[in-house]
Design an enzyme around this catalytic site. Sequence first.
Site, short mmCIF file in Angstrom:
data_model
loop_
_atom_site.label_atom_id
_atom_site.label_comp_id
_atom_site.label_asym_id
_atom_site.label_seq_id
_atom_site.Cartn_x
_atom_site.Cartn_y
_atom_site.Cartn_z
CB SER A 37 -0.98 0.00 1.17
OG SER A 37 -2.06 -0.87 0.89
CE LYS A 40 -4.31 1.35 -1.64
NZ LYS A 40 -4.40 0.28 -0.69
CB SER A 92 -5.25 1.58 2.83
OG SER A 92 -4.27 1.02 1.99
#
Length: 174
Positions: A37, A40, A92
Amino acid sequence: MQLSESELYARSACLMDADSGRVLYSKNSEQKLPMASTTKIMTCILALEDGRMDDLVTVSAYAASQPKVHMGAKTGEQFYLQDLLYALMLNSDNDAAVMIAEQVGGSVEGFAEKMNLKARELGCDDTYFITPNGLDATETVDGTEYIHGTTAADLCLIMSYCIKNDTFLSITQT
């Protein structure tokens, strides 16, 4: 207090002074690993630079099919790009990342190209993006296999760039 490598459980780490670029601590910082993640971060900064926050984004079937963690968006629903950035960075949400990519890049693949161009611009030579959300992926280009991955050192370069953007800081400090 000084931390020894044996006390740091991370496989890889890098601590950098964002202003000077000086590395203060490093442990296997050039080892390429899946980036999950942390992807991102790049998705957010590109959307801030290339998107319009008041754009209405329509959920595609592909975005709606993303695995958890997700908003649970349904095909055809609409969200403001700015709201998707909050869902991306605070929760997320994988579907938010795909919606952003499709809006800003025209497609996930088009957005990944933009991500890779920005990475090169920032000096991230050991980073390769395939997805906007960080789900594991590989692809073969001209006979070479690439993984969706980066190094701790490259992540420092990306973050040192992002924290100079006031809107990025506003979203992530919420």
